[in-house]
Design a protein around this motif. Sequence first.
Motif: not given
Length: 260
Positions: A104-109
């Motif tokens: 849910l809150r993972t960044m793009t990388g």
Amino acid sequence: MKVVLLAGGFGTRISEESAFKPKPLVEIGDRPILWHIMKEYGYYGHNEFIICAGYKQQALKEWFANYFLDSSDVTFDYRDKNDARTVHECHAEPWKVTVVDTGLRTMTGGRIRRVRKYVGNEPFLMTYGDGVCDVDIDKLIGFHKGHGKIATLTAVMQDQSKGVLDIGGDNAVKAFREKKNSDGAPINAGYMVLNPEIFDYIEDDNTVFEREPLERLAQEGQLMSYMHKGFWQCMDNVREKAMLDKLLESGRAPWKKWED
């Protein structure tokens, strides 16, 4: 090549729509913007997609699960105790789609890192699930193969709050940083080609792809820009959605290369 699409963000700037669905499912005309992006890649023969889902990821899975039936002529025979159904004609594209819950809150990388096992050890295409473009994918890939660097991004000249590029005369990206209001420089439009070495530049779920990885690639001379002088437009708000809707309705949508 496989195509990785980032489709996991919250889409807060278009919350009128994204409150009910993930931003890539917001429609242009009667199809999600994600479908339009996939149709462009499919036009160039790239039909294997890996969707990096997150926010409302179940909605993306349900959309693809229903797409085959929605695109087919079907007979449902309720007289058959086995609930028989017959597909007479299917109008769906020859796509292979893997939808991955990348958090849910993972960044793009971090999202890109999480789909590594689906990508494999090969170059791949990658873009964001909220922008359409008329870039020639064949020429983009040819450019990438020609320079031999790890990463290529598509650069466009447009007044948007995206990552700013300092591009040298050889098309090498000398620096990458976030845009300031005073800038009038090329911006990162996505539509990237990435070699598998890219995964070595992504540390964990908290890695923002547009920061440390791209900045480091630029510093090492491993990031190149493909300058695109044609159409590109993201859909960050209802005004931009309305503009894209109008272009499609009028028959003047530059990104639409396929026949209905």
